[in-house]
Scaffold this motif. Structure first.
Motif, PDB file in Angstrom:
ATOM      1  N   UNK A  82      -3.344   8.180   0.573  1.00  0.00           N
ATOM      2  CA  UNK A  82      -4.027   7.112   1.318  1.00  0.00           C
ATOM      3  C   UNK A  82      -5.542   7.277   1.297  1.00  0.00           C
ATOM      4  N   UNK A  83      -6.004   8.507   1.427  1.00  0.00           N
ATOM      5  CA  UNK A  83      -7.444   8.741   1.393  1.00  0.00           C
ATOM      6  C   UNK A  83      -8.011   8.398   0.025  1.00  0.00           C
ATOM      7  N   UNK A 142       0.667   4.236  -2.656  1.00  0.00           N
ATOM      8  CA  UNK A 142       0.517   5.657  -2.306  1.00  0.00           C
ATOM      9  C   UNK A 142       1.635   6.481  -2.943  1.00  0.00           C
ATOM     10  N   UNK A 178      -2.886  13.354  -0.021  1.00  0.00           N
ATOM     11  CA  UNK A 178      -4.141  12.623   0.143  1.00  0.00           C
ATOM     12  C   UNK A 178      -4.133  11.206  -0.413  1.00  0.00           C
ATOM     13  N   UNK A 186      -6.944   6.147  -2.138  1.00  0.00           N
ATOM     14  CA  UNK A 186      -7.046   4.689  -2.253  1.00  0.00           C
ATOM     15  C   UNK A 186      -8.200   4.168  -1.396  1.00  0.00           C
ATOM     16  N   UNK A 187      -8.302   4.678  -0.179  1.00  0.00           N
ATOM     17  CA  UNK A 187      -9.375   4.255   0.715  1.00  0.00           C
ATOM     18  C   UNK A 187     -10.739   4.554   0.133  1.00  0.00           C
ATOM     19  N   UNK A 188     -10.889   5.747  -0.402  1.00  0.00           N
ATOM     20  CA  UNK A 188     -12.174   6.145  -0.983  1.00  0.00           C
ATOM     21  C   UNK A 188     -12.508   5.261  -2.179  1.00  0.00           C
ATOM     22  N   UNK A 207     -11.537   2.198  -2.714  1.00  0.00           N
ATOM     23  CA  UNK A 207     -11.869   0.872  -2.196  1.00  0.00           C
ATOM     24  C   UNK A 207     -13.262   0.877  -1.561  1.00  0.00           C
ATOM     25  N   UNK A 208     -13.497   1.830  -0.694  1.00  0.00           N
ATOM     26  CA  UNK A 208     -14.768   1.877   0.025  1.00  0.00           C
ATOM     27  C   UNK A 208     -15.956   2.081  -0.900  1.00  0.00           C
ATOM     28  N   UNK A 209     -15.806   2.968  -1.847  1.00  0.00           N
ATOM     29  CA  UNK A 209     -16.928   3.197  -2.769  1.00  0.00           C
ATOM     30  C   UNK A 209     -17.133   1.977  -3.666  1.00  0.00           C
ATOM     31  N   UNK A 230       0.823  -1.214   0.000  1.00  0.00           N
ATOM     32  CA  UNK A 230       0.000   0.000   0.000  1.00  0.00           C
ATOM     33  C   UNK A 230       0.852   1.256   0.000  1.00  0.00           C
ATOM     34  N   UNK A 281     -16.758  -1.006  -2.735  1.00  0.00           N
ATOM     35  CA  UNK A 281     -17.505  -1.970  -1.914  1.00  0.00           C
ATOM     36  C   UNK A 281     -18.993  -1.658  -1.938  1.00  0.00           C
TER      37      UNK A 281
END
Lengths: 194, 194
Positions: free
Chosen positions: B151-152, B130, B149, B154-156, B158-160, B126, B162
């Motif tokens: 990490x955010x 980044x 930003x 990548x997180x966003x 991934x989360x979206x 990860x 899902x």
DNA sequence: GTCTATACAGGGATAGAC
DNA sequence: GTCTATCCCTGTATAGAC
């Protein structure tokens, strides 16, 4: 009466033990035997209460959902201003004690992916969560566009929590709150709303 | 020469079969026997190449990472403008063919949570991702704040992705791109930067 | 390098006693 | 309602042949 207490306690112990072990070792990795033992009971009691390992899993998740909703609602009430309310949402998923539940949610997700019935339960649960978020603007003005963006809000919370977990320093509280703020406050002010 | 070809093909077949079955049935749920059989080989060949089930998993993930990076880089090059580049990022995780890899990533995540060595590999992967994102502003101006930003972002994604998976209609492309846009373009224009 | 056969361990679920 | 004992299946990994 004594009987009833004992039964209720057994159920509660089994649920707690299952939540622990599912999160820790995975759904496949946590044996029914290990769960029963940790609850100071045996497999017989477990099957008497839940009938199967999967029903036990569903019961664990349902119980958690209720608890989590209660906690978050209370935190929102306690917060003083808009930023604090967003911060409390972020804290709910990023604080150390949430790691266990994030792990369990991960497990459930994987499980649901190859089990249509479980996937349907998961879907319904998320839709309910989105609906709950869509109610927020009724009480707090800063959640104006929470209705349309509810799925994105949940996704962003989940995704950022994941990154936070691989590397806690990677997502600052300020970064998280700012991203949430953008999603909950109306984004169409600069857009095409007449 | 013939021998070399056969060996390479066996390895490739095993990797492909493992990727399929890990994603479909989970890491625990996919037996080495089933993987070997799907690759038209036997467990003997599998252990000859990878030594253990876990090493096979690592090999699968490493191969995937290389492929994914190549594809996304190509898509970014092909896009015409800023919005298309953000849309291509979103498409990379939301298109139907990505479901399989999302499933695998989920599996790896769960696995890593209870295996320190695997977690360390995941973390490194990860961080590298980044860092790759942090390089984007050098080529495209709209990724101005991609560095801080990353990490955010990548997180966003991934989360979206899902949420998109539980309910494809819940996250619109426009919603995803807008959220990404907010993260990649400098957010401090309205803030405290002197 | 790859196959077949096997050692060895562990899991989910049920039956019958109390 | 809960326990003990057991059935039956499946899995990982290795040994030895080719």
């Amino acid at each position: 009466m004594r009987q009833h207490d004992r039964k209720a306690e057994t159920r509660a112990r089994l649920l707690a033990a299952a939540a622990d072990l599912f999160a820790e070792h995975g759904i496949a990795g946590a044996s029914v035997d290990a769960i029963a033992t940790r609850a100071d009971r045996t497999v017989g009691a477990l099957y008497g209460h839940f009938g199967s390992k999967e029903e036990l899993l569903f019961a664990v998740v349902d119980e958690w959902l209720g608890d989590a909703a209660t906690v978050v609602a209370a935190e929102l009430e306690l917060a003083d201003d808009a930023e604090q309310r967003l911060a409390s949402l972020w804290r709910a998923v990023s604080q150390p004690s949430s790691e266990r539940w994030l792990a369990l949610e991960h497990e459930v997700w994987s499980h649901a992916r190859r089990n249509p019935q479980a996937m349907e339960r998961l879907r319904r649960r998320y839709v309910e969560t989105w609906e709950g978020i869509a109610m927020l603007p009724l009480q707090w003005p800063e959640f104006a566009s929470a209705g349309t963006n509810a799925p994105a809000i949940v996704g962003v919370l989940f995704g950022m929590a994941m990154m936070h977990q691989v590397s806690p320093g990677s997502i600052t509280d300020e970064m998280a709150v700012r991203t949430l703020h953008h999603l909950v406050s109306s984004p169409d002010t600069e857009g095409a709303t007449p």
